[in-house]
Design an enzyme around this catalytic site. Structure first.
Site, mmCIF file in Angstrom:
data_model
loop_
_atom_site.group_PDB
_atom_site.id
_atom_site.type_symbol
_atom_site.label_atom_id
_atom_site.label_comp_id
_atom_site.label_asym_id
_atom_site.label_seq_id
_atom_site.Cartn_x
_atom_site.Cartn_y
_atom_site.Cartn_z
ATOM 1 N N ASP B 123 18.566 -27.789 4.195
ATOM 2 C CA ASP B 123 18.051 -28.058 2.741
ATOM 3 C C ASP B 123 17.946 -27.176 2.013
ATOM 4 O OD1 ASP B 123 15.845 -27.670 3.716
ATOM 5 O OD2 ASP B 123 14.559 -29.134 2.726
ATOM 6 N N ASN B 124 18.334 -26.192 1.955
ATOM 7 C CA ASN B 124 17.841 -25.131 1.022
ATOM 8 C C ASN B 124 19.495 -23.817 1.328
ATOM 9 O OD1 ASN B 124 16.578 -22.285 2.773
ATOM 10 N ND2 ASN B 124 15.708 -24.540 4.202
ATOM 11 N N ALA B 127 17.971 -20.567 3.933
ATOM 12 C CA ALA B 127 18.319 -20.640 5.407
ATOM 13 C C ALA B 127 20.004 -20.709 5.388
ATOM 14 C CB ALA B 127 17.681 -21.799 5.496
ATOM 15 N N CYS B 164 33.911 -19.095 3.488
ATOM 16 C CA CYS B 164 32.583 -18.742 4.316
ATOM 17 C C CYS B 164 31.603 -19.405 3.014
ATOM 18 C CB CYS B 164 31.653 -18.195 4.353
ATOM 19 S SG CYS B 164 31.065 -16.555 3.142
ATOM 20 N N CYS B 179 9.699 -17.857 -24.172
ATOM 21 C CA CYS B 179 8.953 -18.929 -25.927
ATOM 22 C C CYS B 179 8.879 -20.559 -25.885
ATOM 23 C CB CYS B 179 10.123 -17.924 -27.007
ATOM 24 S SG CYS B 179 9.810 -16.328 -27.108
#
Lengths: 347, 609
Positions: B123-124, B127, B164, B179
């Protein structure tokens, strides 16, 4: 629980990740839906898993079969225990299914489908029926009842790397929101044979149109003798049409072999396939040796990843149907995992 | 007959027996992982290793069907391995690992090399990139997959034959100017970002000067040259440091009153003095706490009322209700910091932190006349929650296992020539239309500009004895002999950026490899051609007891690619540029559907859980 009763904090916490996708209103519609699933084989197993997780009101499983050795291919609610072979299937798996989500009422019914047909008022208690692995006469008979009772019907089945979904949902209104274009959409516009825009609500502030779309369905026997397919495909698409469509429909003419080692006679399948191609007005050249070999070998076999794709697609479409946000599948979906294709035909 | 009759019929005897005998790895045991593991076990794989570092939470249970209520807080990898036991009909050996896949100590390269195929169910990005690189070192085929809501995709990766994971740049989260967050918010997300990354972070989290970049002087200067605004931001920030001290030496009421007074009144009043900010904007209205004090005190003593407010997370709270929530949350956070915990990080599943962020974001929204959101909605934004459903995961996992199992059609025992399987494989996207449910696309070769796959990769294998005895000179000679560098000119960079040898720097030549600091198992060694003719090779130092006679990868280095090398020798990976890949749908020319565009844009990267 009724549609009007709000979701509880516990329900919101459990269904958090899906409510964020389809909203509270859809979750409430799911919570009031009563569904019948006929036969819990490989694809039935996937469908019931997905719908129980989704949070329907109740699901009745109708299956009179006993556990067979080949059921240990994709029916993962069965315990890994050979001694259950020969015993009625539903009582063995029901507790395991309930564990997934005890909020969904789960009933089992081991009456044979043919006996149910003797008193079709049984079907009235359901908002929607999902029939898996029926042969042609069962499918037509069931569809006759669902038509008479105006109950939407999904039918699905697996043949190894291939599978199908056939729908007769009678009619369905959905209200998708679309960004408005230069020209506003007109009410009472027919988009195709089965789809009509019946209403357009334009919101100037957000520049969106909320459409009301009517999808109309035909009875399933009409799908089996449809001449519509060539009109929907261009020359190139017709030429590269996969044999999975005519061969899947051919297999409705065959009975599942009693011995799972047996294969379907290749030449009979070829003859039937060619006949169906001619009937549907599609090229017979699609019936290749490669596909005939695969189909004669894999007819009626179950394979978990394919059951997962098909059962996921069907359950997702049921949720779509109940949510009334988009149009459901109308009316034949073919899964060909050799070509990685999932075309949908309006037959 | 046997239970595997169907599998033999579908896969064929050769493929089935390869599947039975092989060892595969599945990384991630969440939404995709649960579904995928079921499919892989029912495909009859010989041995499956499962890695996940996570534990089970309540919100997993709507889709991660191998988990039950009583499994909450248990390890995902250990639990799934046990859960599939009940349908492990083909006696697959299951080996779960609870840990971080990027931990090279727990998972050294020798461990990775045992797998014939790797399935990502992650999920990331970090990894995913790591696994992708490991697969490139080892030339192990990889199945990448992801879902978000109704969308999902799979991408088979055959190292150096197909793209890949890094070959296509990925969409990165949107960021806002400092800002906007600090002085002139105009959307709920601005206030939520402020509450979470600035206010909460500065008050309760581990102290650092960065404030999540929201107090970065250089960044602020690049955005505005309004001296008053810059000065004001510095002042605001410094006062927050004082406020933090109050946590430890005041009671709850004092801390809360000071907090509300400074953040929602004094700071806002000061902003109002900078007139340039409000020329074309609506002015904020400072919050006067005294107006609410009486009601606040009454509610804080009324348990039923409190429960009613806390109970409804989908309701949009009023100013008073937000103040109540803020009081309770800051009281609780203050107590925790006075107790065991030395700092607190925002965590969407930590109620105190979420309540604090929700209430303070909402109060800021009220001040700036921005729409107020429910806690349910704010949780999604603050916690980066991605909607996830069982059905999409089931479909994508089904395709992932189908396509992965296809790899075993051919015997790759002897060769790693992926040309045939690469030609036969495709990426698949869910794209629901009236005439089709998915779109598939042929794989394409590696992107020449990809910093990850545009250089060669492999293992440098040495025994512990060799590391102790062999010199750097031996290694340089070995490299020149193996790869045929013209003029014998190479440069060696160890780790992220340490040059250990080039033609003008030969101080280390006589040193033993083991005496070079950082020359350890799992470290990277980049070898560059000083003449710029040959492509670079990144070697993964693998110290093993036995490696026969091969020290270096038996490959032929190609000509140097066009890409610059600066991003190629670290773990930073590809630059995160937001571009979408466009899948052109060739088949839709004739079927006209008014509601769908013919060309559909699709994101390659999707986060899952």
């Amino acid at each position: 629980m009724s549609k009007d009763e709000a979701l509880t904090a516990d329900e919101i916490a459990l269904y958090d990740r899906q409510i964020r996708l389809w909203g509270m209103a859809t979750q409430l519609r799911l919570r009031s839906a009563k569904v019948l699933i006929v036969n819990v084989g490989g694809v039935g197993t996937e469908i019931v898993k997905n719908l129980v997780l989704g949070g329907l009101n109740s699901i009745e499983l109708l299956d009179s079969s006993v556990v067979k050795e080949e059921d240990f291919a994709a029916q993962f609610f069965l315990p890994n225990d050979d001694s259950i072979i020969g015993q009625p299937k539903l009582p063995i798996i029901v507790e395991k299914i309930k564990e997934l989500n005890n909020r969904v009422k789960l009933n089992i019914n081991t009456t044979p489908l043919e006996s149910i047909f003797e008193d079709p008022s049984y079907f009235k208690q359901f908002d929607l029926i999902i029939a898996t692995e029926l042969n042609r006469s069962q499918l037509f008979a069931l569809n006759q009842h669902t038509r008479a009772l105006s109950i939407p019907l999904y039918a699905t089945g697996l043949h190894g790397l291939f599978g199908y979904i056939i729908t007769d949902l009678i009619e369905h209104y959905s209200t998708p929101q679309k960004e408005a274009g230069n020209q506003l959409r007109e009410p009472n516009t027919k988009i195709n044979r089965s789809k009509t825009i019946t209403k357009v609500d334009f919101d100037k502030g957000s520049n969106t149109e909320t459409l009301t779309i009517l999808d109309e369905f035909v009875p399933i026997p009409q799908i089996f003798k449809s001449k519509e397919l060539p009109n929907q495909l261009n020359k190139r698409q017709l030429k590269r049409l996969s044999a999975s469509f005519p061969l899947i429909f051919s297999l409705f003419e065959f009975e599942k072999p009693l011995n799972p080692e047996d294969v379907i006679d290749k030449e009979l399948l070829r003859a039937k396939g060619i006949q169906l191609c001619e009937q549907y007005g599609i090229p017979t050249a699609s019936i290749t040796e490669e596909y005939l070999d695969m189909f004669s070998n894999q007819a009626f076999t179950e394979y978990s990843p394919v059951a997962a794709v098909l059962g996921g697609t069907l359950a997702q479409d049921v949720i779509q149907f109940l949510s009334k946000k988009e149009s459901p599948i109308n009316n034949v979906l073919i899964l060909d995992s050799v070509k990685s294709e999932m075309p949908i035909y309006l037959l | 007959m046997a239970k595997d009759t169907y599998l033999k019929k579908i896969l064929g005897n050769d493929r089935y027996s390869r599947v039975r005998q092989t060892k595969i790895l599945m990384v991630g045991a969440g939404g995709i992982g649960c579904e995928l593991l079921k499919d892989l076990v029912l495909t009859g794989y010989g041995e499956i290793h499962i890695v996940d570092l996570d534990t089970i939470t309540l919100s997993n249970l709507n889709r991660q069907f191998l988990f039950r209520h009583h499994d909450i807080d248990k390890s995902k990898s250990l639990t799934v391995a046990k859960a599939v036991d009940s349908f492990n009909y083909f006696d697959t050996k299951l080996v779960p690992h609870h840990g971080n896949i990027m931990d090279a100590k727990q998972f050294p390269i020798t461990w990775w090399s045992q797998f014939s195929y790797i399935f990502n169910a992650l999920d990331n990005l970090e990894a995913r990139r790591y696994v992708n690189r490991m697969c490139l070192y080892l030339k192990t085929p990889l199945m990448e997959s992801g879902t978000t809501g109704f969308d999902g995709q799979i991408q088979p990766i055959y190292p150096y034959y197909s793209e890949c994971f890094d070959c296509q740049s990925k969409v990165t989260p949107k960021t806002f100017p400092v800002c906007t967050i600090r002085s002139t918010p105009s959307q709920p997300v601005h206030c939520i970002t402020w509450a979470k990354e600035f206010l909460f972070h500065q008050l309760f989290d581990e102290v650092d000067s960065s404030a999540g970049g929201l107090n970065d002087a250089a960044k602020i200067k690049s955005e505005t040259d309004d001296k008053d605004e810059i000065e004001n931001m510095t002042k605001e920030f410094n006062e927050l440091v004082d406020l933090r001290k109050l946590i430890f030496n005041s009671d709850a009421r004092t801390f809360f009153t000071e907090l509300v007074n400074k953040i929602f009144k004094v700071d806002v009043e000061r902003l109002l003095l900078i007139e340039t900010l409000w020329k074309s904007r609506q002015k904020p209205v400072p919050l006067i706490i005294t107006q609410y004090e009486q009601d606040l005190i009454r509610i804080l003593d009324d348990q039923t009322e409190l429960q009613k407010i806390f109970g409804d997370e989908t309701k949009v709270w009023s100013t008073l209700e937000n103040l109540v929530i803020l009081f309770k949350a800051s009281e609780s956070l203050q107590r925790r910091l006075q107790g065991e915990e030395s700092f607190l990080s925002f965590d969407k599943d930590d109620e105190d932190t979420l309540n604090f962020v929700t209430a303070s974001a909402n109060l800021r929204s009220i001040i700036f006349n921005i729409e107020v959101k429910s806690k349910f909605d704010i949780k999604q934004i603050a916690g980066n929650i991605i909607p996830a459903i069982a059905t999409t995961n089931a479909i994508i996992s089904g395709f992932s296992s189908l396509s992965g199992t296809n790899y075993f059609k051919y015997d790759f025992e002897e060769t790693q020539d992926f040309s045939r399987i690469y030609q036969e494989s495709s990426s698949i996207f869910i794209s629901i239309k009236p005439n089709k449910y998915i779109t598939s696309a042929s794989l394409v070769g590696p992107n020449e500009r990809c910093p990850t796959s545009s250089i060669a990769r492999g293992l440098l294998k040495l025994t512990p004895v060799e590391v102790k005895e062999l010199s750097l000179k031996w290694l340089v000679d070995k490299l020149i002999e193996q790869y045929d560098y013209a003029d014998e000119a190479v440069a060696l960079i160890l780790g992220k950026s340490r040059l250990i040898y080039d033609v003008d720097f030969d101080d280390n030549l006589e040193k033993r490899l083991g005496d070079l600091s950082g020359f350890t198992d799992g470290e990277l060694l980049m070898v560059q051609d000083d003449d710029g003719e040959l492509e670079s090779i990144e070697l993964y130092i693998s110290i093993v007891e036995d490696h026969e006679s091969d020290y270096l990868p038996q490959i032929k280095l190609g000509p140097k690619k066009a890409i610059t090398e600066e991003s190629s020798n670290g773990s930073s990976g590809a630059p995160d540029v937001a571009t979408d890949t466009i899948v052109i749908d060739e088949e839709d020319e004739d079927l006209v559907e008014v509601t769908e565009p013919v060309v559909k844009k699709r994101k390659i990267e999707v986060e899952v859980l």
